[in-house]
Design a protein around this motif. Structure first.
Motif, PDB file in Angstrom:
ATOM      1  N   ASP A 410       0.821  -1.217   0.000  1.00 37.72           N
ATOM      2  CA  ASP A 410       0.000   0.000   0.000  1.00 37.72           C
ATOM      3  C   ASP A 410       0.853   1.265   0.000  1.00 37.72           C
ATOM      4  O   ASP A 410       0.316   2.371  -0.043  1.00 37.72           O
ATOM      5  CB  ASP A 410      -0.930   0.012   1.233  1.00 37.72           C
ATOM      6  CG  ASP A 410      -1.950  -1.110   1.198  1.00 37.72           C
ATOM      7  OD1 ASP A 410      -2.301  -1.551   0.079  1.00 37.72           O
ATOM      8  OD2 ASP A 410      -2.383  -1.551   2.278  1.00 37.72           O
ATOM      9  N   SER A 411       2.182   1.090   0.063  1.00 39.03           N
ATOM     10  CA  SER A 411       3.064   2.259   0.135  1.00 39.03           C
ATOM     11  C   SER A 411       3.352   2.864  -1.234  1.00 39.03           C
ATOM     12  O   SER A 411       3.862   3.976  -1.320  1.00 39.03           O
ATOM     13  CB  SER A 411       4.392   1.864   0.795  1.00 39.03           C
ATOM     14  OG  SER A 411       5.139   1.007  -0.052  1.00 39.03           O
ATOM     15  N   ILE A 412       3.023   2.133  -2.300  1.00 40.46           N
ATOM     16  CA  ILE A 412       3.322   2.609  -3.656  1.00 40.46           C
ATOM     17  C   ILE A 412       2.593   3.928  -3.923  1.00 40.46           C
ATOM     18  O   ILE A 412       1.381   4.049  -3.688  1.00 40.46           O
ATOM     19  CB  ILE A 412       2.917   1.551  -4.697  1.00 40.46           C
ATOM     20  CG1 ILE A 412       3.743   0.278  -4.499  1.00 40.46           C
ATOM     21  CG2 ILE A 412       3.098   2.086  -6.111  1.00 40.46           C
ATOM     22  CD1 ILE A 412       3.260  -0.920  -5.295  1.00 40.46           C
ATOM     23  N   GLY A 413       3.356   4.916  -4.376  1.00 41.07           N
ATOM     24  CA  GLY A 413       2.788   6.222  -4.659  1.00 41.07           C
ATOM     25  C   GLY A 413       2.842   7.173  -3.478  1.00 41.07           C
ATOM     26  O   GLY A 413       2.589   8.371  -3.635  1.00 41.07           O
ATOM     27  N   LYS A 414       3.191   6.662  -2.296  1.00 39.48           N
ATOM     28  CA  LYS A 414       3.282   7.501  -1.106  1.00 39.48           C
ATOM     29  C   LYS A 414       4.715   8.013  -0.923  1.00 39.48           C
ATOM     30  O   LYS A 414       5.646   7.556  -1.589  1.00 39.48           O
ATOM     31  CB  LYS A 414       2.822   6.721   0.131  1.00 39.48           C
ATOM     32  CG  LYS A 414       1.327   6.399   0.111  1.00 39.48           C
ATOM     33  CD  LYS A 414       0.891   5.679   1.367  1.00 39.48           C
ATOM     34  CE  LYS A 414      -0.618   5.632   1.497  1.00 39.48           C
ATOM     35  NZ  LYS A 414      -1.307   5.075   0.327  1.00 39.48           N
ATOM     36  N   ILE A 415       4.883   8.951   0.004  1.00 36.60           N
ATOM     37  CA  ILE A 415       6.199   9.547   0.255  1.00 36.60           C
ATOM     38  C   ILE A 415       6.912   8.737   1.326  1.00 36.60           C
ATOM     39  O   ILE A 415       6.366   8.496   2.412  1.00 36.60           O
ATOM     40  CB  ILE A 415       6.069  11.009   0.707  1.00 36.60           C
ATOM     41  CG1 ILE A 415       5.289  11.827  -0.319  1.00 36.60           C
ATOM     42  CG2 ILE A 415       7.452  11.625   0.919  1.00 36.60           C
ATOM     43  CD1 ILE A 415       4.939  13.210   0.159  1.00 36.60           C
ATOM     44  N   ALA A 416       8.136   8.329   1.027  1.00 39.96           N
ATOM     45  CA  ALA A 416       8.918   7.543   1.978  1.00 39.96           C
ATOM     46  C   ALA A 416       9.317   8.389   3.179  1.00 39.96           C
ATOM     47  O   ALA A 416       9.750   9.534   3.036  1.00 39.96           O
ATOM     48  CB  ALA A 416      10.162   6.978   1.298  1.00 39.96           C
ATOM     49  N   GLY A 417       9.161   7.794   4.361  1.00 41.70           N
ATOM     50  CA  GLY A 417       9.611   8.453   5.576  1.00 41.70           C
ATOM     51  C   GLY A 417      10.905   7.862   6.091  1.00 41.70           C
ATOM     52  O   GLY A 417      11.421   8.276   7.127  1.00 41.70           O
ATOM     53  N   GLU A 418      11.430   6.853   5.366  1.00 39.88           N
ATOM     54  CA  GLU A 418      12.666   6.191   5.763  1.00 39.88           C
ATOM     55  C   GLU A 418      13.385   5.703   4.515  1.00 39.88           C
ATOM     56  O   GLU A 418      12.861   5.753   3.407  1.00 39.88           O
ATOM     57  CB  GLU A 418      12.362   5.027   6.704  1.00 39.88           C
ATOM     58  CG  GLU A 418      11.438   3.984   6.123  1.00 39.88           C
ATOM     59  CD  GLU A 418      11.031   2.925   7.141  1.00 39.88           C
ATOM     60  OE1 GLU A 418      11.628   2.860   8.224  1.00 39.88           O
ATOM     61  OE2 GLU A 418      10.105   2.149   6.842  1.00 39.88           O
ATOM     62  N   TYR A 419      14.601   5.232   4.719  1.00 36.28           N
ATOM     63  CA  TYR A 419      15.386   4.687   3.612  1.00 36.28           C
ATOM     64  C   TYR A 419      14.913   3.281   3.257  1.00 36.28           C
ATOM     65  O   TYR A 419      14.449   2.524   4.117  1.00 36.28           O
ATOM     66  CB  TYR A 419      16.866   4.581   4.002  1.00 36.28           C
ATOM     67  CG  TYR A 419      17.594   5.885   4.173  1.00 36.28           C
ATOM     68  CD1 TYR A 419      18.018   6.607   3.066  1.00 36.28           C
ATOM     69  CD2 TYR A 419      17.902   6.378   5.438  1.00 36.28           C
ATOM     70  CE1 TYR A 419      18.725   7.793   3.217  1.00 36.28           C
ATOM     71  CE2 TYR A 419      18.600   7.565   5.603  1.00 36.28           C
ATOM     72  CZ  TYR A 419      19.014   8.270   4.488  1.00 36.28           C
ATOM     73  OH  TYR A 419      19.706   9.444   4.638  1.00 36.28           O
ATOM     74  N   ILE A 420      15.081   2.926   1.990  1.00 37.64           N
ATOM     75  CA  ILE A 420      14.990   1.533   1.563  1.00 37.64           C
ATOM     76  C   ILE A 420      16.337   1.220   0.915  1.00 37.64           C
ATOM     77  O   ILE A 420      16.638   1.699  -0.181  1.00 37.64           O
ATOM     78  CB  ILE A 420      13.841   1.296   0.573  1.00 37.64           C
ATOM     79  CG1 ILE A 420      12.496   1.689   1.216  1.00 37.64           C
ATOM     80  CG2 ILE A 420      13.818  -0.160   0.119  1.00 37.64           C
ATOM     81  CD1 ILE A 420      11.309   1.577   0.266  1.00 37.64           C
ATOM     82  N   SER A 431      14.954   7.265  -0.742  1.00 33.61           N
ATOM     83  CA  SER A 431      15.384   8.029   0.426  1.00 33.61           C
ATOM     84  C   SER A 431      14.198   8.788   1.013  1.00 33.61           C
ATOM     85  O   SER A 431      13.189   9.010   0.331  1.00 33.61           O
ATOM     86  CB  SER A 431      16.495   9.015   0.032  1.00 33.61           C
ATOM     87  OG  SER A 431      17.628   8.318  -0.432  1.00 33.61           O
ATOM     88  N   PRO A 432      14.299   9.200   2.278  1.00 31.02           N
ATOM     89  CA  PRO A 432      13.207   9.965   2.881  1.00 31.02           C
ATOM     90  C   PRO A 432      12.845  11.186   2.030  1.00 31.02           C
ATOM     91  O   PRO A 432      13.720  11.928   1.586  1.00 31.02           O
ATOM     92  CB  PRO A 432      13.793  10.391   4.228  1.00 31.02           C
ATOM     93  CG  PRO A 432      14.794   9.332   4.559  1.00 31.02           C
ATOM     94  CD  PRO A 432      15.392   8.943   3.237  1.00 31.02           C
TER      95      PRO A 432
END
Length: 474
Positions: A410-420, A431-432
């Motif tokens: 469900d994270s696709i399209g959302k803004i990352a709050g952490e690194y992958i 990146s965040p």
């Protein structure tokens, strides 16, 4: 004894693992070989602090200053600093020394996460150069000059250019041309040469970053030369760097109680480099050449060539097993430890600390594996995500914004709050502050199922990812 770390280290020594990973001294073998063993017998007695006679790393005037001058002459810099918090602290100090808050810096996308951390701490705005990936092995090739030029021309207000040279896998770029072009646009060039401290030991290896015009170079002396883990250096060349500003930043990023053991190991590495380094490197390159000639005879395992011959990537695509599988087989059955595994193979880091016997045992193991482990199926292609995620927030804005956990799909399209970050080598896919793409999620899910470690995410099971609600930032 209730000493789990010490017990684990003792077990590692007793297991007598053959090292094709960092640190470069290879379990101290090079110290024994060159007669430094006696120095380390009572190592704990050398652990001290700033007292009369030991000098001060942050304000050297005596023995440390003398040692730094020798290191500077050795690596052909105008000034050298010892780093006892690893190259991480050097990268962070360098980036914050050449930029001010809110200013831009141009970076290769596959930079180490410490470079992005510097942007968080320093409130610096990174602009990325796209990655150049080898599809056959999912390894990093280094940036292309035309890509760098395009980004520079579109961001002439950037204060500096930050590049990784060589890549973790030993590939290089046309750094000389890049430095000349960046300098023509009044940009400082900072180079993360973490995996290239050894390059000056042979003209059969790529040229050093300093020799090609870099202004500030960070080297992990512990990775490819015989210093202790966390021991690194930073070198200045030319007059573009504000030395006072860099020194001040190093006081922030380095411990105020620097380890004399780490500094001593840096001095030993310099001493070995000066007195034995070229001969040892010639011997190493000969061993590598012989090893590769033998590996060419294998039916299913191959070596992918890199610009830096000391980096060896063993490709398992034809064998039908992943690099994660090969890493496990080598360690559990043959007591050989590699530096890194990815889907297509494993990376070996060889240094002047490796012996001919190391390569002989590796060759024997690979010959057996090539015969015993052929999988009838072939590895299907899994491509490294090449499209750079869209940057919505700066790294600092993202870092200080509240996050919430969402299921990974469900994270696709959302803004990352952490690194992958696939680890090693610690290079961020997202990146965040960047938009999470379907391409990245599919890649990390599939590779993790095959054995890849993912760092940076709070949920180690990779079921959830922290994201940012854009409404919070308005």
């Amino acid at each position: 004894m209730e000493t789990p770390i010490i017990n684990s280290l003792r077990n590692l020594v007793d297991e007598n693992i053959i090292s094709f990973h960092v640190p470069g001294h290879k379990k101290g073998n090079i110290y024994d070989k060159l007669g430094y063993g006696d120095l380390f017998k009572n190592l704990y007695k050398l652990d001290t602090t700033e007292v009369p006679g030991t000098d001060n790393l942050h304000s050297p005037e005596e023995c440390i200053m003398e040692s730094l001058k020798i290191a500077s002459e050795t690596f052909k810099s105008d000034k050298t600093y010892y780093l006892i918090n690893g190259s991480t602290c050097g990268i962070e100090a360098a980036i914050m020394a050449v930029t001010k808050p809110k200013e831009k810096i141009i970076m290769n996308r596959e930079c180490h996460q410490s470079a992005i951390n510097a942007c968080i701490v320093g409130d610096i705005n990174p602009v990325y150069i796209k990655a150049n990936i080898n599809d056959h092995s999912n390894t990093l090739n280094g940036v292309k000059f035309e890509h760098v030029k395009t980004v520079i021309d579109s961001n002439l207000d950037a204060k500096a250019l930050f590049l990784t040279y060589p890549t973790y896998f030993g590939n290089i770029c046309d750094l000389k041309s890049i430095c000349e072009y960046a300098h023509s646009k009044d940009m400082i060039v900072v180079v993360d040469e973490a995996h290239g401290a050894h390059l000056g030991l042979s003209d059969k290896l790529p040229d050093t970053a300093l020799s090609q015009g870099a202004d500030l170079v960070i080297q992990s002396t512990h990775k490819t030369l015989p210093a202790f883990t966390q021991s690194s250096m930073i070198h200045i060349k030319g007059n573009r760097i504000d030395e006072n500003r860099l020194s001040n930043m190093l006081r922030i990023t380095q411990s105020s109680s620097p380890s004399y053991l780490l500094m001593a190991s840096l001095e030993i590495a310099v001493n070995i480099y000066l007195n034995k380094g070229k001969d040892l490197m010639e011997e190493l390159l000969g061993n590598i050449s012989e090893f590769k000639n033998d590996i060419y005879k294998l039916k299913y395992i191959s070596t992918d060539e890199s610009d830096d011959k000391t980096k060896i990537f063993l490709n398992t695509k034809k064998l039908g097993i992943t690099g994660y599988d090969l890493e496990k087989i080598l360690r559990e059955k043959y007591k050989i430890q590699v530096e890194l595994a990815n889907y297509y193979g494993v990376l070996l880091i060889s240094t002047i600390g490796n012996t001919k016997e190391d390569f002989s045992k590796l060759k024997e193991a690979l010959y057996e594996i090539d015969k015993k482990y052929k999988d009838e199926s072939t590895l299907r292609n899994i491509y490294y995500p090449l499209n750079m995620p869209k940057k919505i927030l700066t790294p600092r804005e993202a870092f200080y914004t509240d996050k919430k956990n969402v299921k990974i799909n469900d994270s696709i399209g959302k803004i990352a709050g952490e690194y992958i970050i696939p680890y090693p080598p610690g290079i961020s896919l997202v990146s965040p502050g960047e938009e999470i793409t379907e391409e990245v999620i599919e890649y990390i899910i599939e590779c993790r199922e095959k054995g890849m470690n993912v760092s940076g995410v709070k949920d180690s099971n990779l079921e959830y990812i922290q994201t940012i609600d854009i409404k919070q930032t308005k």
